[in-house]
Design an enzyme around this catalytic site. Structure first.
Site, PDB file in Angstrom:
ATOM      1  N   GLU A   1      19.375  16.540 -77.311  1.00  0.00           N
ATOM      2  CA  GLU A   1      20.297  17.435 -76.814  1.00  0.00           C
ATOM      3  C   GLU A   1      19.578  17.968 -75.627  1.00  0.00           C
ATOM      4  OE1 GLU A   1      22.092  21.165 -78.180  1.00  0.00           O
ATOM      5  OE2 GLU A   1      23.592  19.541 -78.578  1.00  0.00           O
TER       6      GLU A   1
ATOM      7  N   ASP B   1      24.245  17.330 -60.555  1.00  0.00           N
ATOM      8  CA  ASP B   1      23.238  16.631 -61.202  1.00  0.00           C
ATOM      9  C   ASP B   1      22.885  15.611 -60.246  1.00  0.00           C
ATOM     10  OD1 ASP B   1      23.699  17.910 -63.790  1.00  0.00           O
ATOM     11  OD2 ASP B   1      24.349  16.122 -64.824  1.00  0.00           O
ATOM     12  N   ASN B   2      21.540  15.715 -60.102  1.00  0.00           N
ATOM     13  CA  ASN B   2      20.733  14.740 -59.220  1.00  0.00           C
ATOM     14  C   ASN B   2      19.938  13.811 -59.965  1.00  0.00           C
ATOM     15  OD1 ASN B   2      21.744  16.301 -57.055  1.00  0.00           O
ATOM     16  ND2 ASN B   2      20.040  17.328 -56.974  1.00  0.00           N
TER      17      ASN B   2
ATOM     18  N   HIS C   1       9.996  21.125 -51.724  1.00  0.00           N
ATOM     19  CA  HIS C   1      11.301  21.462 -51.131  1.00  0.00           C
ATOM     20  C   HIS C   1      11.636  22.789 -51.711  1.00  0.00           C
ATOM     21  CE1 HIS C   1      12.103  16.891 -50.875  1.00  0.00           C
ATOM     22  NE2 HIS C   1      11.268  17.334 -49.784  1.00  0.00           N
TER      23      HIS C   1
ATOM     24  N   LYS D   1      16.884  25.101 -60.994  1.00  0.00           N
ATOM     25  CA  LYS D   1      16.944  23.649 -61.470  1.00  0.00           C
ATOM     26  C   LYS D   1      16.405  23.404 -62.910  1.00  0.00           C
ATOM     27  CE  LYS D   1      15.524  21.745 -56.648  1.00  0.00           C
ATOM     28  NZ  LYS D   1      14.578  21.270 -55.757  1.00  0.00           N
TER      29      LYS D   1
ATOM     30  N   HIS E   1       9.374  23.187 -55.134  1.00  0.00           N
ATOM     31  CA  HIS E   1       9.389  22.095 -56.178  1.00  0.00           C
ATOM     32  C   HIS E   1       8.866  20.510 -55.531  1.00  0.00           C
ATOM     33  CE1 HIS E   1      11.471  18.974 -58.582  1.00  0.00           C
ATOM     34  NE2 HIS E   1      10.486  19.544 -59.367  1.00  0.00           N
TER      35      HIS E   1
ATOM     36  N   TYR F   1      17.969  15.901 -62.542  1.00  0.00           N
ATOM     37  CA  TYR F   1      17.831  17.563 -62.576  1.00  0.00           C
ATOM     38  C   TYR F   1      19.267  17.752 -62.337  1.00  0.00           C
ATOM     39  CZ  TYR F   1      16.517  16.388 -57.648  1.00  0.00           C
ATOM     40  OH  TYR F   1      16.467  16.177 -56.477  1.00  0.00           O
TER      41      TYR F   1
ATOM     42  N   LYS G   1      10.109  13.205 -43.337  1.00  0.00           N
ATOM     43  CA  LYS G   1      10.448  14.780 -43.628  1.00  0.00           C
ATOM     44  C   LYS G   1       9.300  15.471 -44.372  1.00  0.00           C
ATOM     45  CE  LYS G   1      13.251  17.952 -46.434  1.00  0.00           C
ATOM     46  NZ  LYS G   1      14.181  18.137 -47.593  1.00  0.00           N
ATOM     47  N   ASP G   2       8.925  14.961 -45.412  1.00  0.00           N
ATOM     48  CA  ASP G   2       7.725  15.462 -46.146  1.00  0.00           C
ATOM     49  C   ASP G   2       6.349  15.210 -45.366  1.00  0.00           C
ATOM     50  OD1 ASP G   2       9.463  16.283 -48.033  1.00  0.00           O
ATOM     51  OD2 ASP G   2       8.888  14.505 -49.279  1.00  0.00           O
TER      52      ASP G   2
END
Length: 187
Positions: free
Chosen positions: A28, A47-48, A62, A72, A119, A132, A169-170
């Site tokens: 769980e 949720d991702n 990020h 998160k 993160h 996440y 982007k990063d």
């Protein structure tokens, strides 16, 4: 649920109990009452799920700024990652400090990351999946990042930063010295 404090106030490592037999296991990973019992009162709304096909993929660092800042709860559904969290709460005694936690499908660990932290993660194995929960929806106008290998942060990613597999982007994210945090530390 096993709960471990990290060196960053509010960032927790949560390891749910697994019930297993020769077929596999059951765990769980989220229960509102259990979380309330350990002081996490969050209504998750999104949720991702991300898949990184190669080892050495870096996603981050990020954050999402107010008014759409996100708490998160992060875990690996497959493979393994080094999950990294950086304190960006102005006025915190750990501002600019980081912690890293290995999350894998095998160890079942999760990281709870409250608002006010950068993160990111690096994949340690091919086909690593991160799952996440977020307390607010994605808001592109509030999305931000800091360069993952900034020497001012001194994060040990366990890989040569020049070999990291990054998004544009990063790769082009601002340096920490140029970053103005939208978060304040609250005691």
């Amino acid at each position: 649920m096993q709960v471990e404090q990290t060196s960053l106030s509010g960032v927790l490592i949560l390891t749910p109990r697994r019930i297993g037999d020769d077929r596999g296991f059951f765990s769980e990973t989220w229960n509102r009452d259990t979380m309330l019992g350990i002081g996490i009162d969050i209504a998750f709304v999104q949720d991702n799920h991300s898949l990184s096909r190669e080892a050495g993929v870096v996603r981050g660092l990020h954050y999402q700024a107010p008014p759409h800042a996100q708490d998160k709860l992060v875990r690996a559904g497959a493979g393994a990652v080094l999950d990294v969290v950086v304190d960006i709460r102005q006025g915190s005694e750990t501002y600019g400090k980081w912690t890293g936690v290995e999350l894998s499908a095998e160890n079942g660990r999760q990281v709870f990351i409250p608002k006010g932290f950068l993160h990111g993660f690096v994949t340690l194995r091919p086909n690593s999946e991160l799952l996440y929960k977020c307390s607010d929806v994605y808001a592109p106008d509030c999305d931000g990042s800091v360069y993952f290998a900034d020497p001012d942060l001194g994060i040990n990613w366990g890989i040569d930063p020049a070999r990291a597999i990054l998004s544009p982007k990063d790769r082009n994210a601002p340096r920490f010295a140029d970053f103005k945090s939208p978060f304040r530390y609250k005691e």
